[in-house]
Design an enzyme around this catalytic site. Sequence first.
Site, PDB file in Angstrom:
ATOM      1  N   HIS A 481       0.937  -1.267  -0.048  1.00 35.60           N
ATOM      2  CA  HIS A 481      -0.074  -0.029  -0.054  1.00 35.60           C
ATOM      3  C   HIS A 481       0.951   1.236   0.052  1.00 35.60           C
ATOM      4  O   HIS A 481       0.601   1.950   0.641  1.00 35.60           O
ATOM      5  CB  HIS A 481      -0.976  -0.012   1.056  1.00 35.60           C
TER       6      HIS A 481
HETATM    7  C1  LIG Z   1       0.770  -7.426  -5.000  1.00 36.87           C
HETATM    8  C2  LIG Z   1      -0.060  -6.250  -4.763  1.00 36.87           C
HETATM    9  C3  LIG Z   1      -1.392  -6.568  -3.974  1.00 36.87           C
HETATM   10  C4  LIG Z   1      -2.177  -5.577  -3.505  1.00 36.87           C
HETATM   11  N1  LIG Z   1      -3.492  -5.840  -3.342  1.00 36.87           N
HETATM   12  C5  LIG Z   1      -4.437  -4.898  -3.038  1.00 36.87           C
HETATM   13  C6  LIG Z   1      -5.650  -5.282  -2.767  1.00 36.87           C
HETATM   14  O1  LIG Z   1      -6.082  -6.494  -2.488  1.00 36.87           O
HETATM   15  N2  LIG Z   1      -6.833  -4.379  -2.672  1.00 36.87           N
HETATM   16  C7  LIG Z   1      -6.415  -2.995  -2.603  1.00 36.87           C
HETATM   17  O2  LIG Z   1      -7.154  -2.211  -2.290  1.00 36.87           O
HETATM   18  N3  LIG Z   1      -5.040  -2.724  -3.034  1.00 36.87           N
HETATM   19  C8  LIG Z   1      -4.043  -3.649  -3.250  1.00 36.87           C
HETATM   20  N4  LIG Z   1      -2.999  -3.121  -3.808  1.00 36.87           N
HETATM   21  C9  LIG Z   1      -2.601  -1.765  -4.015  1.00 36.87           C
HETATM   22  C10 LIG Z   1      -3.107  -1.237  -5.234  1.00 36.87           C
HETATM   23  O3  LIG Z   1      -3.183  -2.265  -6.255  1.00 36.87           O
HETATM   24  C11 LIG Z   1      -2.407  -0.105  -5.736  1.00 36.87           C
HETATM   25  O4  LIG Z   1      -2.218   1.048  -4.612  1.00 36.87           O
HETATM   26  C12 LIG Z   1      -2.822   0.569  -6.856  1.00 36.87           C
HETATM   27  O5  LIG Z   1      -2.925  -0.353  -7.900  1.00 36.87           O
HETATM   28  C13 LIG Z   1      -1.955   1.859  -7.338  1.00 36.87           C
HETATM   29  O6  LIG Z   1      -2.350   2.377  -8.362  1.00 36.87           O
HETATM   30  P1  LIG Z   1      -1.656   3.538  -9.200  1.00 36.87           P
HETATM   31  O7  LIG Z   1      -2.340   3.991 -10.506  1.00 36.87           O
HETATM   32  O8  LIG Z   1      -1.311   4.461  -8.235  1.00 36.87           O
HETATM   33  O9  LIG Z   1      -0.229   2.689  -9.647  1.00 36.87           O
HETATM   34  P2  LIG Z   1      -0.163   1.578 -10.635  1.00 36.87           P
HETATM   35  O10 LIG Z   1      -1.477   0.837 -10.467  1.00 36.87           O
HETATM   36  O11 LIG Z   1       1.186   0.695 -10.034  1.00 36.87           O
HETATM   37  O12 LIG Z   1       0.154   1.997 -11.785  1.00 36.87           O
HETATM   38  C14 LIG Z   1       1.450   2.609 -12.232  1.00 36.87           C
HETATM   39  C15 LIG Z   1       1.626   2.276 -13.902  1.00 36.87           C
HETATM   40  O13 LIG Z   1       2.567   2.814 -14.481  1.00 36.87           O
HETATM   41  C16 LIG Z   1       3.461   2.164 -15.268  1.00 36.87           C
HETATM   42  N5  LIG Z   1       4.788   2.718 -15.181  1.00 36.87           N
HETATM   43  C17 LIG Z   1       5.580   2.891 -14.240  1.00 36.87           C
HETATM   44  N6  LIG Z   1       6.695   3.585 -14.651  1.00 36.87           N
HETATM   45  C18 LIG Z   1       6.339   3.998 -16.169  1.00 36.87           C
HETATM   46  C19 LIG Z   1       7.125   4.909 -17.044  1.00 36.87           C
HETATM   47  N7  LIG Z   1       8.379   5.170 -16.716  1.00 36.87           N
HETATM   48  N8  LIG Z   1       6.611   5.007 -18.066  1.00 36.87           N
HETATM   49  C20 LIG Z   1       5.378   4.431 -18.363  1.00 36.87           C
HETATM   50  N9  LIG Z   1       4.619   3.751 -17.532  1.00 36.87           N
HETATM   51  C21 LIG Z   1       5.125   3.579 -16.269  1.00 36.87           C
HETATM   52  C22 LIG Z   1       3.456   0.893 -14.535  1.00 36.87           C
HETATM   53  O14 LIG Z   1       3.980  -0.107 -15.178  1.00 36.87           O
HETATM   54  C23 LIG Z   1       2.132   0.863 -13.899  1.00 36.87           C
HETATM   55  O15 LIG Z   1       1.281   0.213 -15.159  1.00 36.87           O
HETATM   56  C24 LIG Z   1      -1.901  -4.426  -4.193  1.00 36.87           C
HETATM   57  C25 LIG Z   1      -0.644  -3.866  -4.738  1.00 36.87           C
HETATM   58  C26 LIG Z   1      -0.035  -4.932  -5.153  1.00 36.87           C
HETATM   59  C27 LIG Z   1       1.392  -4.685  -5.617  1.00 36.87           C
END
Ligand SMILES: Cc1cc2nc3c(=O)[nH]c(=O)nc-3n(C[C@H](O)[C@H](O)[C@H](O)COP(=O)(O)OP(=O)(O)OC[C@H]3O[C@@H](n4cnc5c(N)ncnc54)[C@H](O)[C@@H]3O)c2cc1C
Length: 545
Positions: A481
Amino acid sequence: MYVAAVPHDAEFDFVIVGAGSAGCVLADRLSADGRHQVLLLEAGGRDTNLNIHIPLMVAKLLMDERVTWPFMTEPQTHLNGKPQLWVRGKVIGGSGSINGNLFVRGDPQEYDAWRDQGCQGWGYSDLLPIFKRLEDFPQGDPAVRGRGGPIHCTSLDRFDPLSDAFLAACAEAGFRQLPDYNDGSYEGAFYLQYSTRNGWRSSSAVEYLRPARRRANLTVLTGAAATRIMLDGKRATGVEFRLGDAARTVRARREVVLAAGPLVSPKLLELSGIGNREILQKYGVNVVHHLPGVGENLRDHPNSRLTFECAQPITINDVLRNPWLKLKEGLRFIFKREGLLTICSATAQMNYRSHPGAKQPDLVLRLLPLSGKDRYARTPRYGLDPFSGFTFGVTVLQPRSVGTLHIQSRDPLQQASMDPKYLSHEADAQLFLEGMRLARRVAQMPALKPLVVRETRPGPQAQDDAALLDYMRETIQTSWHMIGTCKMGVDSSAVVDPELRVRGVANLRVIDSGICPTIPSSNTNIVSIAIGEKGADMLLAAARA
Ligand SMILES: Cc1cc2nc3c(=O)[nH]c(=O)nc-3n(C[C@H](O)[C@H](O)[C@H](O)COP(=O)(O)OP(=O)(O)OC[C@H]3O[C@@H](n4cnc5c(N)ncnc54)[C@H](O)[C@@H]3O)c2cc1C
């Protein structure tokens, strides 16, 4: 539409970096009315791997570097010097394509605290319409739960005898049961809800991006890793990225949006000269805008575990060891879309206050119907116990240990240095001790006791605080998280303002989970999707003005 390349220096209205939980929402909402040309850049590939879509297969994904970033933290001083593996999704859908699917809005009090700190529009009552809009939970109270929205929510009510026994034990220990912990109530014990639809993962990639991907005004480019934001003075004009070995640029007529997640968006700001001047100078980055909060305020939920041998063969351990049970569960999934393959982690949970004076629930006790050593470590010893087992996860909901994330060179291919400083604040360790003791008490309640053969970790020999702390320092792991590295706020440590604009730089926003000022006392996927929804509203309103 998905494309293999875009012309060098092509122009779009919006350029979004990162197709994760928030980025997929942005791509859909910004392209919906057809008026704006939108480019979505994603470093990973498409979400075609079947393991992404069957919840229980998540364990395989965490080891699969075709769909993950295997980030490593700095050695953790308070965890016996061990670094932590921090896997994140590197695929369309981002971490939302590899997560545990737990559907949790969070504690309303946490959002109200954001509003009270000056983040106008981010209190729980402000967010409620967004939470309702993003979800489809037909059996919920329509006053507070959404119907017909993109992300489908499934409740695990009466999922299995172990979860029933756990909740009965919580009741015997004096904790009330909540019928729906996502309806604004948050304290008590409950069956968890999952972001699944008919047993399949219901991610923002599947529910937002997939229906939108054929729009002529939406271009999705995978395998495209952003390396820097292009700036004209203090105005963002585009993005530099790598497509394979080729260096490319694209331009944004309106805005550049960083949605690369809390572990990458701050790194991109720093590589572009936006951050703490001293850190940028140390690595030879030209300072464009001194913004000292970038990469500070890194927060996560560390998680400690107790494991038990179970008296009945009713756990995931049993299914995975027994070919017949495996076949049975496989057939249940194929023909009925039910059973263990539709879940991948916890089934039931209790949020509670460590003491009556606490102003909100500050501890979580979570039941996972499986047990094993180093569940997420990439070691040869990885694996489930060779006997029936279950786990109690203990998590501190508002950890006071706060870390940092900063570049360690000018090389965009090098991960940032990530230091969550787990257990650096003494209060967190004390809360963990409370949590471990309560977990043991629940395990001894009449409803659960007949299912407990023995406590296998830390085991009965670990009784005093010192022994429990030793165990925790050896075994604590992330709950995945991570948030907060591009903190929203109005004070000098804020990176973005409440409209998610990078302070001091025009045409640039961060719209991902990195903007959370604190962890919303919960799992972070639903809030990330909500941030995507709210951020899209803000971008569209600015475009209309
Ligand atoms: C293993 C795991 C289990 C989890 N379990 C839960 C759960 O059960 N329930 C829950 O609510 N939350 C859970 N979470 C947390 C939740 O999934 C994340 O907090 C959420 O997905 C974050 O969203 P975000 O859009 O901030 O980032 P992300 O979803 O991580 O998206 C970031 C994106 O940017 C891309 N990216 C990175 N760098 C670059 C770059 N330089 N150029 C282009 N693209 C790039 C990445 O590849 C990715 O696709 C979990 C997370 C993980 C890792």
